[in-house]
Design a protein around this motif. Sequence first.
Motif, short mmCIF file in Angstrom:
data_model
loop_
_atom_site.label_atom_id
_atom_site.label_comp_id
_atom_site.label_asym_id
_atom_site.label_seq_id
_atom_site.Cartn_x
_atom_site.Cartn_y
_atom_site.Cartn_z
N GLY A 114 0.83 -1.20 0.00
CA GLY A 114 0.00 0.00 0.00
C GLY A 114 0.86 1.24 0.00
O GLY A 114 2.09 1.18 0.06
N LEU A 115 0.21 2.37 -0.08
CA LEU A 115 0.84 3.68 0.03
C LEU A 115 0.13 4.44 1.13
O LEU A 115 -1.04 4.17 1.42
CB LEU A 115 0.71 4.45 -1.29
N THR A 116 0.81 5.40 1.74
CA THR A 116 0.07 6.32 2.60
C THR A 116 -0.88 7.13 1.72
O THR A 116 -0.70 7.22 0.50
CB THR A 116 1.01 7.27 3.33
N GLN A 117 -1.90 7.71 2.33
CA GLN A 117 -2.85 8.50 1.54
C GLN A 117 -2.13 9.65 0.84
O GLN A 117 -2.43 9.96 -0.32
CB GLN A 117 -3.98 9.04 2.42
N GLY A 163 -0.20 8.19 -2.12
CA GLY A 163 -1.15 7.75 -3.13
C GLY A 163 -1.76 8.91 -3.89
O GLY A 163 -1.89 8.88 -5.13
N CYS A 170 -3.84 -1.50 -4.89
CA CYS A 170 -2.65 -2.17 -4.37
C CYS A 170 -2.97 -3.62 -4.05
O CYS A 170 -4.05 -3.94 -3.54
CB CYS A 170 -2.16 -1.46 -3.11
N GLY A 213 -4.15 3.23 -1.67
CA GLY A 213 -3.08 2.97 -0.71
C GLY A 213 -3.55 2.00 0.34
O GLY A 213 -4.28 1.06 0.05
#
Length: 458
Positions: A68-71, A74, A96, A386
Amino acid sequence: MMTAHTPTGAVQVGYAAADITPTMPVQLIGFAREDDTSRGVLEPLVAQVLLFDQDGDRCCLVTLDLLGLTQQLGDRLRDELAQLLCCARSQVMLCCSHTHSGPDCAAAPAYYRFLCRQVSGAARAALQDLAPAAGAWAVVRAAIGQNRRGDGPVDDRIGALKLARPGRPDLLLIRLTAHPNVLTWENRRISPDYFGAVRRQLGTQLGAEVLVTQGAAGNIRPAFRWHRANYLETHPLQKAALARTPQLMLEIERDSLAALERMAAAVAAALAPAVTALPLRPLQVVRMVSDWLDCTSPVPDPQQERAIADEAWTMGQVPAAGWRAEIARLRRSGVAVQHTPVELQFLQIDGGCLCGTICEAMCELALEAAELADDELLFFGGYTGGCSGYLPDAAEYDRGGYEVLWSMLLYYPYHGRVMPLDRDTGHRLAVRAAACWRALRAGGPLPPQPSTEPSANT
């Protein structure tokens, strides 16, 4: 507020892929080990871009072999793609995979910049690949996941959209639900986990480019793993005391690699016959929209803080010093409740819909949304944009444990809050997803939010 959609011209589809494998050792994320440094590559990571264009109105789905990504990260990538494609951020959906054998983008700025370059390059290539498309949806069922509670429900649907374009390989967009941690905590090699095996096996059988997206897998573990993995992941003290002999390491690796292929074989066996027989027709409606809900989470009082920290350490050896320091900072600032705007994103393609939120949703919510909408082609999922903390249903919230509470002690800096979202948040999102899909399916705009809900960004 969005107006009703009136399609006119032909829907065109473009596709491109890019290698997003780190070129140097990076910090992995997903298992919270003392040493999370990657050690080589088992299988490359891939980003895939699926671009839709109808009379110049574009939307874009990107699959990423990342946990994932942090918001924030993302949204930065979505903004970059939106500018490149001349569309709005809400018309870019990042999906993701949630592999536990991928890089921690927040801890590796150089890798994140590389990721953005690679994905942007694929988006440019997809623009050059646009062609009229025909398509159709299929839904099959396969036992690839197990509820971590043992007797809990699973979402065993596999949804697939088959797309055909003149003179090009078919495209197959899949939504399934099972955690990509077939590879256990002992693995430190970069890998897309079983998503890579699914792409390989189905791609070979069908002669197609395969894109895989993750559903509401927050509490769904893979059905095929090393035989002791399920027990040890819920008994961390025994796992820590396990003698790591060379023979054991070989057993884990051998069984895990075989399990990757067994996961993919189960998907392919269920899906390939159904997809092969699909009657296709030109796409009529493609649109991507976002809805927002204002969600909240409490800052625990001192008694709750101590109880959570003590339980997390006693049961899971999860440290709490940083989490408790952040709570102290919030108290000094007078913050008793943290507000989190949560995006709910929809990709409608004719009669089917991929719906997602950035949270790590649990499968009960996907099942609830589909039941409320009376439509198995509504696929609610997480990891969209994310990853930002577990999203349990109310019953799971009440049980507590790692998914609801202890994980916050580890990952609060990524999520921007110290506690899970309120008990009813999952239900609110499932209800809203069903209501929005009913409206979109009927050709209308998103419905107004009930007055009982907090005001949301539109």
